[in-house]
Motif scaffolding. Sequence first.
Motif, PDB file in Angstrom:
ATOM      1  N   UNK A 262       0.873  -1.169   0.000  1.00 32.71           N
ATOM      2  CA  UNK A 262       0.000   0.000   0.000  1.00 32.71           C
ATOM      3  C   UNK A 262       0.910   1.219   0.000  1.00 32.71           C
TER       4      UNK A 262
ATOM      5  N   UNK C 901      -5.510 -10.575  10.335  1.00 36.90           N
ATOM      6  CA  UNK C 901      -5.315  -9.237  10.878  1.00 36.90           C
ATOM      7  C   UNK C 901      -4.472  -8.384   9.934  1.00 36.90           C
ATOM      8  N   UNK C 902      -3.466  -8.999   9.314  1.00 34.91           N
ATOM      9  CA  UNK C 902      -2.666  -8.241   8.352  1.00 34.91           C
ATOM     10  C   UNK C 902      -3.550  -7.807   7.186  1.00 34.91           C
ATOM     11  N   UNK C 904      -6.610  -7.193   7.353  1.00 37.13           N
ATOM     12  CA  UNK C 904      -7.438  -6.076   7.839  1.00 37.13           C
ATOM     13  C   UNK C 904      -6.642  -4.793   7.883  1.00 37.13           C
ATOM     14  N   UNK C 905      -5.395  -4.898   8.376  1.00 40.88           N
ATOM     15  CA  UNK C 905      -4.560  -3.697   8.473  1.00 40.88           C
ATOM     16  C   UNK C 905      -4.357  -3.104   7.084  1.00 40.88           C
ATOM     17  N   UNK C 906      -3.949  -3.959   6.164  1.00 39.78           N
ATOM     18  CA  UNK C 906      -3.726  -3.481   4.801  1.00 39.78           C
ATOM     19  C   UNK C 906      -5.048  -2.975   4.227  1.00 39.78           C
TER      20      UNK C 906
ATOM     21  N   UNK D  40      -9.344  -1.801  13.841  1.00 43.25           N
ATOM     22  CA  UNK D  40      -9.157  -3.239  13.645  1.00 43.25           C
ATOM     23  C   UNK D  40      -9.514  -3.888  14.977  1.00 43.25           C
TER      24      UNK D  40
END
Lengths: 350, 287, 910, 145
Positions: A262, C901-902, C904-906, D40
């Motif tokens: 990103x 989770x990664x 989600x983070x991305x 999150x």
Amino acid sequence: MKFIETRALHEWLDRLAQEMPLIAPTAVGPQEKAPGSRNPAAQGQQVFYREVEGAAQIAWDFTRTALSAREHFMPKTETLFTIETGPDGKAVLHETKLAQPRVFFGIRPCDARGLRVLDAVMLGQEPADVYYAQRRQNTTLVGLACPQMWEDCFCNSVGGAPDAADDVDILLIQVEGGFAVQVVTAKGERLAAGMGLQEVERLELPQPKLNEQFALPTQQQWLASFNDVYWQRVGDRCLSCRICSYVCPTCRCFDVRDETVVTPQGERIVRRVRAWDSCQGVNYRVQAGGANPRANLEQRLRNRFYCKYYYVPIDYAADGCVGCGRCVIACPVNIDIREVLQDLARREPA
Amino acid sequence: MIEDIRALARELLEKGAVKCVIGYEVGPTGRVRPAFVYEPGEVERLIFDGRCDQNLVTYLTRRNKPRKKGEEVPTTAVVVKPCDARSLRVLLNEHQVQRDKVYIIGVACHGMQNADGTPELRCTRCDQRVPLLYDALCGEPPEVLAVRDAYEDVQQIEALPLEERLAYWLGELDRCIRCYACRQACPTCFCSVCEAERDDSLWVGIADRIPEKAFFHIIRAFHQAGRCTECNACEAVCPMGIPLSLINRKIAKDVAQMMGGYRAGESEEPTPLVTMLTGEEAIDEIH
Amino acid sequence: MMDAGRHPNIELLSYSAVVDVQGYVGNFQVRVKKKPRYIDLTKCTGCGECVKECPVEVDSEFEVGLTKRKAIYRPFAQAIPPAFVIDKRPSPCKSTCPAHIPVQGYIALIGQGKYDKALALIRETTAFVGTLGRVCHHPCELECKRKDVEAPLAICALKRFAYDVAAPTAPPPAPVERVYGEKVAIVGTGPAGLSAAYDLVRMGYGVTVYEALPVAGGMLAVGIPAYRLPKDVLQQEIDYIKALGVEIKLNTPIGRDGGPTLEDLRRDYDAVFLAVGAHRSRQLNVPGEDLPGVLHSTDFLRALNLGQEVKIGKRVAVIGGGNAAIDAARSALRLGSQVTIVYRRSRAEMPAIPAEVDAAEEEGIAFHFLATPVRILGENGRMTAMECIRMELGAPDESGRRRPVPVPSSEFTLEVDTVIVSIGQQPDLAPLAGVEATGWGTLTADPDTMATPVEGVFAGGDAVTGPASAVWAVAAGKRAAESIHRYLRGLDLRQGRVFEWPKAADIQVEIPAGIEKAARREMAALPMAERKSTFKEVELGFTEEEARAEAARCLSCAVCSECQECVKLCEAKAIDHNMREEFVDLEVGTIIVATGFADFDPTRLPQYSYGRSPNILTGMEFERLTSAGGPTGGEILTAEGKVPERVAIIHCVGSRDVNANRHCSRVCCMYALKHAHLVREMTGAEVYEFYMDMRTFGKGYEEFYERVQEDGVIFVRGRGTEVRVREDGKLVVRAEDTNLGRPVSATVDMVILGTGMEARPDADQVARLFGLGRTADGFFAEAHPKLRPVETNTEGVFLAGTCQGPRDVPDTVAHASAAAAQALALMSKGVVTISPTVSHVLTRFCTGCGKCVLACPYNAISLNGDGKAEVNAALCKGCGTCAAACPSDAIVPLHFTDDQLVAQIVGVLQ
Amino acid sequence: MSGDGFEPRIVAFLCNWCSYAGADTAGVSRLELPPNILPVRVMCSGRVSAEMVLKALLSGADGVLVLGCHIGDCHYGSGNHRTVKRIPLLRRLMTYMGIEPDRLRLDWVSGAEAGHFAKITTEFVEAVRALGPLSLPLREDLDTG
């Protein structure tokens, strides 16, 4: 015999750097370090082949660079292409720009010789690796002969020489007041045209001091030793790091992966990355499904020697090792390739 | 001292008490390197002096696991300096080494020397001269002890303005080639597959760029929190001369400061990050 | 409740507490501590006879202090089970007494004038009532909690009183019937030997006691002078023991002078108890010690006690600071000599009973503290003087006392013609071949069980401990008797025995507020002239009035006095004062927590003046007042016994109040309305109801509210802000009437505070025990406020009733039924469904370092035989702390994996 | 919003039982919350590893906020005790490497503390806004030869 004065050479290099990328040995890193350290890398600045802006940045009195010339033909990391989202929302594939013409100045004969193995692997069969091929074609190699064989060098035992001109386009040999210049190839001719070389009748070329030559194991000895406990004993010491492969001029293993990143702007980009890999890493040989034929450390270590001295000569008809001595110096636990070779050569063929 | 080690090694091998003795030897080019002695007749190879700065405890983890399932783990003797003993303590705490499979040849340490004969920096701030644990002790400890570590090197970095710190580390990490020698030499880095090397590039990709390298080094240091014994093995093997100890020592310093003076390898209590349930009030980062 | 109590599938563990919970849903291991209720539930019929003779009264908890209850009681009339319980707490006096005589019991009985019962009670424990009542060094008195009021009780003197007044008229005991065939030999008739004999003979063993001297009693007989312990008292007590069937063989030493040897005894008897005492005096080891005129206190006192002629000089020096030294000095004084005591430490370090030292001083004995003899001087074989040196106190020695060291060149001379040495005694072990001795010259024996290394041989008393007080010897004899019994019956010597009693300092006793001080009584003493010249008993004992007044000072720390009166009254034989706390381990699949609430304590809000007038009541107190079984038989009366004319009821006391609890307690509006209705109906008094707003949720509630309005209750909308107690006792309630917008006040006779519900003070401990969460109000947290109101976040643990939050009876019953249904649902299925968010180990990556094991809050992870982590999915709650601790990413919480989770983070950053 | 147009992107790790509930309460209470917070959800703040924080920062987050239950109120008993060791230690290490400490914050928000949640998030967003974008050479050599 052609000759160039030191000052003229410097002026030429300065001009050249304006015109195109000039890669040359240069000292990198903080100067104030630990001069007495047992780790040679930590003693002070190290010399690398890097792009320079002129002669002043070039390290003239160097033994060998910390990393070989390989990183400029097969970079540690290269992006092969990216996929981005175009304005219309569709995926757009961008190919990486290909290399521009450049001069690689000051390459040691052994490093140049190492390119033979890379050439054989990357170009020797179809399809040729376009990224490697472009860099190779667009690069003119100006070699700088070693005035002597340094401690830990063994090029003469593996078929090389400190002043060999075989693998460069131009070779410079330092003499009184300047450099003797051997123009070897046509590509070299084209570059040499702008150097302003003088023609001299006779030039006393120095005879570089050589290290004692030793005999290599025969193919039979290699074959017979494959399952020897010897590898376990050498492997005892091995840390399974990758220093030896990463400093080696002829190691060329790589890994390719697609990654999603990103950008700071929040755009998502997919890129295909190629990066160095090493047979010393535990994951190297893992197969889909999890089997690992080289799970044990000594198997991986053994592979390194067989690759250089048995597989490459047979598969590519090239010498797998150029005797640069980098792995000898850099190995933190003193696994000395010369010692291994001599140990094996002494063995009775079983 | 050397004679003591050799005699002990011979006795252990002759009795069959151990299968292998790990010590130090001088290689063919004069460099000191780890030695693995399997035969009583070979003990003359063993030496010990101020050049023997490698941490041999690193080798125990793999030797203490059966190569095949069900195979018995052989007993190994190892020459251990006081600093190495702390690493060994960590490995014992984390079940990586079976105590009864290791014979600890402790050496009273007079400090290690650089190539130029000056004392190694880490030895000038070490106040341990006898290993915390051993089965036999060789040599006499010197009377004069070094002053306990004040982390002056870490403080120097801490004193830099933020942007200079970043520039410094970017410059150093730029040279990293991800050869993982630091990790491999580290006695307390023993994961079977390092998370920086996962096939699926979960945390970091394979590229040799700053984000990947920064991630690897920060996380490696972080995983060493409460576990790094500051043995300097990582820095000593780095082919790029990156001052890795500065990162790990920063963590060790902070752990000691924030978590009740904890020093890795000095107790049987594993890292406070997973054991300590108090001391929150002392952590000033909580607003 | 009755139904639950009777249901065959319901086992009630009353008077019990859960102390540990392990395991997980379907597999809980619960450890329950059953407090001893001292009453066998299976036998108690609940008849209530036992209460009649109980001498102890305390405030009734059920009647919220409005009435009293006895130490043996039933918590309330409808209690399930209907059995009684004895409120027994540790008492400092009994705990401290080496022989654990039930002090509080005989004091309570003396207080009630039941002297013969007091004597009988003491004789349950020891035969030496009159003896210990005279010579005991009474450590109990040092710990008596009454000392925190003004001075400890005169416990020792009360014991003596019980003996003096009751023993002469008590009928002689009948011999005890032999129960067992075994015979026990006891060597020594001192307090240790005879105490063991007393206990063993009462158990039903044959007991023979050997005595070397011509009299029985050991040191009690030959070491203690008659002015402290008259011969007839001791003899009567020994006769009492003999009457039970103990055979005493006088003039029969063991291992010498033709007597049987230890080997003989071991052969002829089934067990031997050595209680030979410590009769051999220590030597001074100074020059001149062999001169005539140097005596030893043991020899001196023995001769005196045996009536032999003893010659001493005019000027006597006694060396030493123990009781024997004081006894020797006071005896010498009574023989007409001038006496000086020389002691090497100061008065504070003297081991003698302080009262004895005081008495000696009163009688005119001189003291030389901090001095020690260096030699005894003589002329022509006659003693002329003793040279001493001054001492000073240095660093403490191993006994904790400061070690005396000589001051150089400080010698001085005392002109004396007799020196009585009393610096310690040792047992004479030479005749006892075959036993082991310690470095101190005493016998080796286990301090708890009194067992010696020799099979079947026990030892105790001074012979083991060195010279000590009589009560310690009694205690040793009792312990030995129990051990011998266990030994002969083949039982474990230790199992189930209590050797360590609670330390008095650890016993918390609340001293009642407003207790009146009462001076400690001291016994009258013989006139001084008679004291100095005769061996008549010095202390004269309490009169009956003195004794009862002194006994009345007892604080009844233990509540139950262990007077055993109830035991005699219980026809069902259900009472067992020796019951101990028990631990019951239960395996259960589900747990329902129904620990209830705490009534808000209105003293925390002083503006309501609670506690400053008896007419300010909490709702709960008023509830008891209106109960037919309550203190007034159900009549609503003020503390003055009058029918109130005006009553105020204040809502929301401790609820909806930022200074107390913010939550609404839900039940108070309705119970306040009920109270208002009751007051109107039963007394016709004017009722003012101060409310914030009326919360009449629920079926029929609003209708009831309307009815109460029709009753004529005056409703004031506004929180009652203050209650003032006027000098005439009337109560003034102030509030702001928010309908009128101005302050109002009412003067009333009675105020009822609508106190709210709050979490119990021990809710945090209970929460920890069962792994419960708590909401901000302190009540236990349900798993979801709307959808899972009875479940908790610990699988298999459910909540019922007010422990989860305030609710009234119908809601509580509904909630409890829901909890039961949830528990039953699990039971009927026999399997549990757990949340899929549990951690999972990828063994390929696991190194077995154990960090996850340490990090897991639920002990759900362990290392298996392959050295790899393993998750017990039933224990795992899915917090993921393990995954964050794992450096290899080898443990993944499903649904919260690193990959997820990664992603989600991305994802969020895109 | 601010004049230069920089809108920080904040990854907020919220524990399921307290902070996520607190965020929910804040939403239900219609409190004004900065849109820069990118939540999150994790079951417990003890789940938040150093890797996750770094990954967020290296993936383009300008700041990372870790919110958990107050000490003593952890739904899992001791999860936040691990967090409170881990995150401050990482914060110090990050600072040592040259990243502003104010880009990482650990705090506690209970399910009832809607106002506290709004306050912390607003404060943090403003703090990161003042620092500007996190500039690490993220796209270095993207098209290198």
